[in-house]
Structures are given as structure tokens and as C-alpha cells.
Design a protein around this motif. Sequence first.
Motif, PDB file in Angstrom:
ATOM      1  N   ASN A 260       1.993  -8.675   8.720  1.00  0.00           N
ATOM      2  CA  ASN A 260       2.299  -7.323   9.477  1.00  0.00           C
ATOM      3  C   ASN A 260       2.812  -6.462   8.388  1.00  0.00           C
ATOM      4  OD1 ASN A 260       1.687  -6.684  12.620  1.00  0.00           O
ATOM      5  ND2 ASN A 260       2.633  -8.715  12.418  1.00  0.00           N
ATOM      6  N   TYR A 261       3.763  -7.126   7.749  1.00  0.00           N
ATOM      7  CA  TYR A 261       4.306  -6.081   6.692  1.00  0.00           C
ATOM      8  C   TYR A 261       3.325  -5.904   5.376  1.00  0.00           C
ATOM      9  CZ  TYR A 261       9.404  -6.494   7.460  1.00  0.00           C
ATOM     10  OH  TYR A 261      10.739  -6.443   8.071  1.00  0.00           O
ATOM     11  N   ILE A 262       2.448  -7.104   5.042  1.00  0.00           N
ATOM     12  CA  ILE A 262       1.548  -6.436   3.995  1.00  0.00           C
ATOM     13  C   ILE A 262       0.437  -5.791   4.403  1.00  0.00           C
ATOM     14  CG2 ILE A 262      -0.033  -7.496   2.401  1.00  0.00           C
ATOM     15  CD1 ILE A 262       1.788 -10.139   2.554  1.00  0.00           C
ATOM     16  N   CYS A 263       0.141  -5.769   5.654  1.00  0.00           N
ATOM     17  CA  CYS A 263      -1.160  -4.893   6.096  1.00  0.00           C
ATOM     18  C   CYS A 263      -0.539  -3.521   6.209  1.00  0.00           C
ATOM     19  CB  CYS A 263      -1.535  -5.197   7.643  1.00  0.00           C
ATOM     20  SG  CYS A 263      -2.456  -6.745   7.368  1.00  0.00           S
ATOM     21  N   ASN A 264       0.760  -3.222   6.775  1.00  0.00           N
ATOM     22  CA  ASN A 264       1.058  -1.783   6.906  1.00  0.00           C
ATOM     23  C   ASN A 264       1.528  -1.335   5.495  1.00  0.00           C
ATOM     24  OD1 ASN A 264       1.441  -1.662   9.478  1.00  0.00           O
ATOM     25  ND2 ASN A 264       3.670  -2.513   9.612  1.00  0.00           N
ATOM     26  N   SER A 265       1.880  -2.203   4.516  1.00  0.00           N
ATOM     27  CA  SER A 265       1.920  -1.616   3.142  1.00  0.00           C
ATOM     28  C   SER A 265       0.557  -1.301   2.466  1.00  0.00           C
ATOM     29  CB  SER A 265       2.825  -2.796   2.057  1.00  0.00           C
ATOM     30  OG  SER A 265       4.017  -3.034   2.734  1.00  0.00           O
ATOM     31  N   ILE A 266      -0.392  -2.166   2.780  1.00  0.00           N
ATOM     32  CA  ILE A 266      -1.644  -1.476   2.193  1.00  0.00           C
ATOM     33  C   ILE A 266      -2.111  -0.316   2.901  1.00  0.00           C
ATOM     34  CG2 ILE A 266      -4.047  -2.224   2.280  1.00  0.00           C
ATOM     35  CD1 ILE A 266      -3.286  -5.157   1.959  1.00  0.00           C
ATOM     36  N   LYS A 267      -1.922  -0.199   4.090  1.00  0.00           N
ATOM     37  CA  LYS A 267      -2.268   0.753   5.010  1.00  0.00           C
ATOM     38  C   LYS A 267      -1.621   2.372   4.706  1.00  0.00           C
ATOM     39  CE  LYS A 267      -3.413   2.529   9.563  1.00  0.00           C
ATOM     40  NZ  LYS A 267      -3.863   2.107  10.918  1.00  0.00           N
ATOM     41  N   TYR A 268      -0.319   2.004   4.265  1.00  0.00           N
ATOM     42  CA  TYR A 268       0.614   3.209   3.996  1.00  0.00           C
ATOM     43  C   TYR A 268       1.064   3.531   2.638  1.00  0.00           C
ATOM     44  CZ  TYR A 268       0.461   3.872   9.050  1.00  0.00           C
ATOM     45  OH  TYR A 268       0.071   4.125  10.188  1.00  0.00           O
ATOM     46  N   GLY A 269       0.361   2.318   1.701  1.00  0.00           N
ATOM     47  CA  GLY A 269       0.826   2.579   0.308  1.00  0.00           C
ATOM     48  C   GLY A 269       0.002   3.774  -0.484  1.00  0.00           C
ATOM     49  N   PHE A 289      13.785 -11.261   2.024  1.00  0.00           N
ATOM     50  CA  PHE A 289      12.365 -11.377   1.572  1.00  0.00           C
ATOM     51  C   PHE A 289      11.727  -9.937   1.837  1.00  0.00           C
ATOM     52  CE2 PHE A 289      13.454 -15.720   3.017  1.00  0.00           C
ATOM     53  CZ  PHE A 289      13.006 -16.584   2.084  1.00  0.00           C
ATOM     54  N   TRP A 290      10.896  -9.473   1.088  1.00  0.00           N
ATOM     55  CA  TRP A 290      10.833  -8.045   1.120  1.00  0.00           C
ATOM     56  C   TRP A 290       9.183  -7.670   0.548  1.00  0.00           C
ATOM     57  CZ3 TRP A 290      13.799  -9.386  -3.228  1.00  0.00           C
ATOM     58  CH2 TRP A 290      13.128  -9.200  -4.465  1.00  0.00           C
ATOM     59  N   VAL A 291       8.579  -6.563   1.080  1.00  0.00           N
ATOM     60  CA  VAL A 291       7.361  -6.053   0.611  1.00  0.00           C
ATOM     61  C   VAL A 291       7.771  -4.649   0.308  1.00  0.00           C
ATOM     62  CG1 VAL A 291       4.972  -5.454   1.359  1.00  0.00           C
ATOM     63  CG2 VAL A 291       6.119  -7.438   2.145  1.00  0.00           C
ATOM     64  N   ASP A 336      17.287 -16.249  13.972  1.00  0.00           N
ATOM     65  CA  ASP A 336      18.555 -16.137  13.392  1.00  0.00           C
ATOM     66  C   ASP A 336      18.719 -15.162  12.453  1.00  0.00           C
ATOM     67  OD1 ASP A 336      19.746 -17.996  15.653  1.00  0.00           O
ATOM     68  OD2 ASP A 336      19.372 -19.687  14.422  1.00  0.00           O
ATOM     69  N   GLY A 337      17.751 -14.374  12.223  1.00  0.00           N
ATOM     70  CA  GLY A 337      17.827 -13.546  10.929  1.00  0.00           C
ATOM     71  C   GLY A 337      17.822 -12.155  11.445  1.00  0.00           C
ATOM     72  N   TYR A 338      17.334 -11.242  10.482  1.00  0.00           N
ATOM     73  CA  TYR A 338      17.564  -9.783  11.048  1.00  0.00           C
ATOM     74  C   TYR A 338      16.499  -9.022  10.018  1.00  0.00           C
ATOM     75  CZ  TYR A 338      21.055  -9.601   7.295  1.00  0.00           C
ATOM     76  OH  TYR A 338      21.780  -9.897   6.086  1.00  0.00           O
ATOM     77  N   VAL A 339      16.206  -7.783  10.387  1.00  0.00           N
ATOM     78  CA  VAL A 339      15.126  -7.003   9.771  1.00  0.00           C
ATOM     79  C   VAL A 339      15.812  -5.754   9.183  1.00  0.00           C
ATOM     80  CG1 VAL A 339      13.275  -7.872  10.948  1.00  0.00           C
ATOM     81  CG2 VAL A 339      14.369  -5.890  11.715  1.00  0.00           C
ATOM     82  N   GLU A 340      15.154  -5.075   8.087  1.00  0.00           N
ATOM     83  CA  GLU A 340      15.659  -3.904   7.617  1.00  0.00           C
ATOM     84  C   GLU A 340      14.565  -3.143   6.793  1.00  0.00           C
ATOM     85  OE1 GLU A 340      19.747  -3.530   4.757  1.00  0.00           O
ATOM     86  OE2 GLU A 340      17.942  -4.378   3.829  1.00  0.00           O
ATOM     87  N   VAL A 341      14.736  -1.801   6.873  1.00  0.00           N
ATOM     88  CA  VAL A 341      13.854  -0.984   5.937  1.00  0.00           C
ATOM     89  C   VAL A 341      14.685  -0.081   5.054  1.00  0.00           C
ATOM     90  CG1 VAL A 341      13.631   0.597   7.892  1.00  0.00           C
ATOM     91  CG2 VAL A 341      11.817   0.570   5.835  1.00  0.00           C
ATOM     92  N   ASN A 347       8.848   7.900  -2.114  1.00  0.00           N
ATOM     93  CA  ASN A 347       9.269   7.150  -3.130  1.00  0.00           C
ATOM     94  C   ASN A 347       8.946   5.722  -2.640  1.00  0.00           C
ATOM     95  OD1 ASN A 347      10.095   6.722  -5.894  1.00  0.00           O
ATOM     96  ND2 ASN A 347      12.149   6.291  -5.154  1.00  0.00           N
ATOM     97  N   GLY A 348       8.001   5.672  -1.666  1.00  0.00           N
ATOM     98  CA  GLY A 348       7.872   4.245  -1.300  1.00  0.00           C
ATOM     99  C   GLY A 348       8.762   3.643  -0.422  1.00  0.00           C
ATOM    100  N   SER A 349       8.423   2.536   0.267  1.00  0.00           N
ATOM    101  CA  SER A 349       9.307   1.720   1.433  1.00  0.00           C
ATOM    102  C   SER A 349       9.325   0.382   0.879  1.00  0.00           C
ATOM    103  CB  SER A 349       8.848   1.960   2.657  1.00  0.00           C
ATOM    104  OG  SER A 349       8.624   3.258   3.061  1.00  0.00           O
ATOM    105  N   ILE A 350      10.664  -0.249   1.281  1.00  0.00           N
ATOM    106  CA  ILE A 350      10.879  -1.848   1.090  1.00  0.00           C
ATOM    107  C   ILE A 350      10.933  -2.221   2.563  1.00  0.00           C
ATOM    108  CG2 ILE A 350      12.132  -3.567   0.165  1.00  0.00           C
ATOM    109  CD1 ILE A 350      12.889  -1.679  -2.182  1.00  0.00           C
ATOM    110  N   PHE A 351      10.282  -2.868   3.196  1.00  0.00           N
ATOM    111  CA  PHE A 351      10.190  -3.604   4.525  1.00  0.00           C
ATOM    112  C   PHE A 351      10.968  -5.161   4.308  1.00  0.00           C
ATOM    113  CE2 PHE A 351       7.992   0.016   5.882  1.00  0.00           C
ATOM    114  CZ  PHE A 351       8.477   0.090   7.133  1.00  0.00           C
TER     115      PHE A 351
END
Length: 363
Positions: A260-269, A289-291, A336-341, A347-351
Motif C-alpha cells: 500500500n505504501y509503495i503503490c501510493n508513493s508511485i501514484k502520488y510521487g 520503516f518508511w517509504v 503492537d506498532g504504530y504509523v506516521e506520516v 516537498n514530498g511525503s514520508i509514510f
Amino acid sequence: MDFTDIFKNNITVHTLIESMSEGVIFINKQAEILLVNKMANQLFGYQNNELIGQKIELLIPNSFKEKHKTHLSNYFSAPKIRPMGHANSILSGLKKDGSVFSLEISLSFINTDQELLGVAFITDISARVKAENELKIRNIELDAFAHTIAHELHSQLNSTIGFSQIILNNKNLSEEKRNSFLEMIVSSGFKMDSIVREMLLFSSLKKDEIRKTQLPMKEIVREAIRRIPESKKNTADIVIPTAFEPSIGHGPWIEEVWYNYICNSIKYGGSPPKIEIGSSQTKNGYSKFWVKDNGKGLDKRQCEIIFVDPQQLGDGVIKGHGLGLSIVKRIVKKLDGYVEVESIPNNGSIFSFYLPRSANNSL
């Protein structure tokens, strides 16, 4: 003999009030605490007799103290048995350690020979309030999830039907055009297959219990990229590190997160999309871990709601985000983790997502 002595000398009443599951506090018109039971002391974190003689405002957060004085005066002028507060309001109490918790209070009164006393029956509802808030958030996410599924499936079906009709009805199409339309039909099929996968995964998250293991993250990332249609990933420059930080989780679920992260980055890159994948160790025993993409980015408000209520993001942002990110958040939370953007407009995004480095670091 004062009220406290009368109370303690009546063994039956004393035993009854001390055994109650609710906190009980007696006060006079001057807002002085005359008597508390064991549960009230536990709720507010005090020892026996610490509260006796203190003002009731000691147990009220600063922001409510002045308002409470008015309510107290009004109550003693016309006392009756009733709940405190309004139907839709949540009351708060202040513990000895300074922490605030949610509570419910029922008010009553006693007319003694000497004076009129107020009685408060107190119940800690912190767990219930927390559960209700979590349910509200889940309902918002479920609404967004259902809306996005319908939107995405409808869009892909329209595309498939439309291009199929063109091929069937136009016998004079060139081979190049025909092949182009067939590629679009195949692409829509891949997308619908991905949506069905995500729906099944979403359903399994509610009931499946999994065993978390050390993750071969590089292999998982490569498998996620392999699932992306060639026509999409060939347009992007994707940089993968030689190694990843260690973490524990469930491989198939984490593959879905990367997908999901990589597909979104391709689509919105950007044009072309430049995507950097990486990881780092954090100070709290987690691995990040990030994209990272080179797209137009998100503003502060969009970053705050994108995992919670993507419908509010507006046209051009929600499409392709709502379904995947709702699932991503649930997957990572269950592990037991969490997400962040992190993002800055233009200037781009880091998910990113965070996972425990070992079983000992799980929440």
C-alpha cells in the motif's frame, strides 16, 4: 458528637457504605469533606482520613473549580436526588498525583439534626470512555473504508466495462489501440484483485490470532513490489537498501503494508516518481520503516487525518489512500506498532510504520 462519630457508631450503616463498589463522599454547605469511604480514597489516591476537613474542590480539575462552586451552591439551595452534569457531558476528577480521570456522579442529601449534608456517589468510567472513543474512531474509519471500497470498485468496473465495449463495438480498432485497451482492462483487474485481497485481510484482522516472528524484511519488500503491475512500477525509480533493521511481526500482513505504501508513493510521487525505502532504529526499542516520495506532499491538517478520516482530504488525495491506509493502520496496531506520516507541501511525503525490534518491546 459530630456526624463522623454518629456514622462510625452505627455499625450497620458504616459497614454498608464501606462495602460499596462506588466511592461515597459526604460534604456540608461549606464544601468541606466530612466523610469518605474506602473506594473514594482509592479512586482519588488518598489514604484514610487524608481528605477529611479538606474542600471538595481538591478533587476537581482547575478548569472546573469555579463552575463547580456555583453548582454546589445551587444544589444546596434546592437539594434533590439526581445525576450530576448533563446527559452528554463527561465529568472529570483530580487524583492526588495530579492525573485526571473520567467519572460519573449521582447526588443525594441527608437532613441531620444539625445540618443539611450532600452525598456524592462516584464511579470511575475511564475504561468505558476510552472504549467509546475508540469505537467512535473505528466507526469513522469503517465508514471511510466502506465508502472507498465502493468508490474504487465502481471506478475499476466502469473502466473494465467501458474499454471492453469499445473493443467489442469497434471492429476497426488498430492492433496498437486494441492492445492498449486490453492493458487497461488487465490493470483494472489487478486493482480489483488487490481490493478483494484487502477486504479479506481487513476481515481477518478482527479474528485471526497470529504468531509474531522475526521478519525477513528485504524479501517481504521485494514480494510487495513484485505484486505491483509492471506498467506502474516501470515508471518509478525505487531505491531499496541492502539491509533493514530487525523487527518482529507477521510477514503476509507487513507485505500488505509495504504494498500500500509503495503503490501510493508511485501514484502520488513526482514525474517520474522517485521512491526511497529505508529503516532506522529508534530510541524506544522500535524499528522505523518508511517509504519516501517526491510528490506534492500534504499539509499539517491532512497529515493529522489521513489515517483516521481520509474522506475529509478532498478530491485528488483520498482516491487510492482511504482503503489502503485504513488497513495499514489496523495491521500495524495489531502487531503492537504504530504509523506516521511526515510531509511538507510541495516537498514530498514520508509514510512510515514502527514495529518492535523484539518480543520484549511489544506494547
